[in-house]
Design a protein around this motif. Structure first.
Motif, PDB file in Angstrom:
ATOM      1  N   PRO A 157      -0.216 -12.219  16.846  1.00 43.71           N
ATOM      2  CA  PRO A 157       0.143 -13.884  16.635  1.00 43.71           C
ATOM      3  C   PRO A 157      -0.990 -14.408  17.395  1.00 43.71           C
ATOM      4  CG  PRO A 157       2.372 -13.884  17.754  1.00 43.71           C
ATOM      5  CD  PRO A 157       1.516 -12.106  17.719  1.00 43.71           C
ATOM      6  N   GLN A 209      -1.226 -17.188  19.964  1.00 39.89           N
ATOM      7  CA  GLN A 209      -0.535 -18.307  21.355  1.00 39.89           C
ATOM      8  C   GLN A 209      -1.053 -19.322  21.776  1.00 39.89           C
ATOM      9  OE1 GLN A 209       2.566 -15.773  22.821  1.00 39.89           O
ATOM     10  NE2 GLN A 209       3.423 -15.448  21.226  1.00 39.89           N
ATOM     11  N   VAL A 254      -0.607 -21.735  25.156  1.00 43.45           N
ATOM     12  CA  VAL A 254       0.128 -21.314  26.238  1.00 43.45           C
ATOM     13  C   VAL A 254       0.341 -22.615  26.817  1.00 43.45           C
ATOM     14  CG1 VAL A 254       0.780 -20.529  28.086  1.00 43.45           C
ATOM     15  CG2 VAL A 254       0.611 -19.732  26.218  1.00 43.45           C
ATOM     16  N   THR A 268       4.910 -21.055  25.951  1.00 45.65           N
ATOM     17  CA  THR A 268       3.793 -21.133  24.488  1.00 45.65           C
ATOM     18  C   THR A 268       4.190 -22.508  23.439  1.00 45.65           C
ATOM     19  OG1 THR A 268       4.275 -18.574  24.334  1.00 45.65           O
ATOM     20  CG2 THR A 268       3.953 -20.472  22.140  1.00 45.65           C
ATOM     21  N   ARG A 296       2.550 -23.667  20.681  1.00 44.12           N
ATOM     22  CA  ARG A 296       2.190 -23.670  19.535  1.00 44.12           C
ATOM     23  C   ARG A 296       1.374 -21.887  19.403  1.00 44.12           C
ATOM     24  NH1 ARG A 296      -0.912 -27.761  21.340  1.00 44.12           N
ATOM     25  NH2 ARG A 296      -0.495 -29.667  20.195  1.00 44.12           N
ATOM     26  N   SER A 297       2.639 -21.500  17.664  1.00 47.26           N
ATOM     27  CA  SER A 297       2.028 -19.897  17.710  1.00 47.26           C
ATOM     28  C   SER A 297       1.068 -20.345  16.198  1.00 47.26           C
ATOM     29  CB  SER A 297       3.278 -19.387  17.786  1.00 47.26           C
ATOM     30  OG  SER A 297       2.638 -17.712  16.981  1.00 47.26           O
TER      31      SER A 297
END
Length: 411
Positions: free
Chosen positions: A313, A315, A317, A324, A326-327
């Motif tokens: 994924p 990510q 940060v 994190t 959002r991914s």
């Protein structure tokens, strides 16, 4: 014949002998993880030379099971890709992982462990085959044919006549600093003017990153017998300062204010780290573990990371908390290699490859669906960065070629 066998499930390895048809196998020696990166049996079949996870070379005696150091990573000048014994057992011919953008053929004497470089050009060599008398080497000379190109967003690809470049960073919307063919240079893209950056003699520098006004962060390595560090350097060549300790530091990137340096510490095969270090001084700190690509947003608030593993994924940060926030699933990123924040830090540009064709995408940080930016048939994109005004993308395009070459009368 003598050969090496690895058992991943059991976490063990063996050196064995066998007849040429594979029959009558006998175990010479046993070992347990960590696995060596590279191994080669001696012509006598009584011992082997191994490269460990840190790039150090040691010999393993099959009879006693004892080991001794042959040469350190620093003495060798980095990690090796190939080792081939001379028939008389007095040394090994080697090739290395790329040292900035060069990987020579060298000779490692045995048992002294002294390294001598045989090729002095700025090409990357891989693979070694040796004639029975040990006087002629066949190897592969590789050329990336890497070039810089500009892609106006909403426009057509424009390849610049800047010669071979393998890495770059923007200074302003019309100027880049780039390295290629062993040189570091400032290039004005509108005026077609190139100025060499004066660097320390006996060193190669590459992977430049803008690091505040008039300052670059870049990777440096000695031409002979050194290891990789991150340095800072002024554009006029002054103020060269070693920032990191090595031995295998790479991919430096600074926050826009020049306060923080991020870099990859790949000293250990299984324990590579993304590091952060204040350029005002102090010890580096670990940000993430694993072999990853990364980019820092221009406002210095966000970090984008993705593991090199296929399907990992993407990510986002927070640099304040190192958490994190959002991914993004990477179902469309199967072959992506490089990515970069947009100039406004609201999106990520990334590259996917299918066969010999590349596609550039834009992933908005606030939505899940990526947007196709451009298709580049027959192109390999190895680096991508938006211009400071966000109106175009700078790209390094590659068209790799290779040739088989012979080195005669090797001594």
């Amino acid at each position: 014949m003598c050969f090496y066998r690895r058992d991943l499930a059991a976490g063990s390895y063996q050196f064995l002998s066998a007849n040429a048809d594979g029959s009558d196998q006998h175990v010479f020696a046993n070992g347990k993880k960590p696995f060596p990166l590279l191994t080669v049996c001696s012509p006598s079949g009584k011992f082997a030379v191994l490269e460990d996870a840190l790039g150090n070379l040691e010999s393993l005696d099959f009879g006693s099971g004892s080991t001794r150091t042959v040469a350190s990573n620093a003495a060798v000048g980095g990690y090796l890709n190939d080792m081939r014994w001379m028939p008389n057992g007095k040394g090994l011919f080697t090739t290395e992982w790329e040292q900035v953008d060069v990987a020579p053929v060298s000779f490692l004497s045995y048992p002294s462990g002294k390294m001598r470089q045989l090729t002095n050009d700025l090409n990357v060599y891989s693979g070694i085959s040796l004639t029975a008398d040990g006087k002629t080497i066949a190897t592969t000379q590789n050329n990336l044919n890497a070039r810089f190109a500009e892609l106006p967003l909403g426009g057509s690809l424009e390849e610049d006549q800047t010669g071979e470049l393998v890495w770059f960073t923007w200074l302003d919307n019309d100027t880049i600093v780039a390295n290629g063919a062993g040189n570091l240079r400032v290039i004005n893209l509108r005026k077609h003017e190139t100025t060499a950056v004066n660097v320390k003699n006996g060193f190669l520098f590459g992977q430049p990153s803008s690091c505040g006004r008039d300052t670059l962060a870049l990777v440096g390595a000695a031409l002979q017998g050194d290891i990789r560090h991150v340095y800072t350097l002024h554009l006029d060549g002054s103020g060269l300062t070693q920032v990191t300790k090595g031995p295998m530091d790479s991919f430096p990137e600074c926050t826009a204010d020049g306060e923080w340096l991020f870099y990859a510490d790949a000293a250990e095969e299984k324990n590579s780290f993304l590091m952060r270090q204040s350029l005002r001084g102090g010890a580096p700190e670990k940000v993430a573990q694993g072999r990853i690509w990364f980019d820092v947003s221009s406002d210095g608030k966000l970090l984008a990371t993705a593991a090199v593993d296929k399907g990992a994924p993407l990510q986002i940060v927070s640099l304040d908390s190192l958490r994190t926030i959002r991914s993004f699933a990477t179902r469309d990123f199967d072959d992506f290699k490089r990515f970069a924040f947009s100039a406004d830090d609201k999106s990520i540009f990334y590259v996917t490859e299918k066969g010999s064709d590349a596609t550039i995408w834009r992933q908005p940080l606030e939505t899940a669906t990526p947007v196709k930016v451009a298709s580049l048939p027959g192109r390999i994109v190895n680096w991508i960065r938006p211009s400071p005004d966000g109106k175009k993308l700078g790209l390094i395009l590659e068209a790799p070629t290779s040739e088989a070459v012979l080195l005669h009368d090797v001594r």
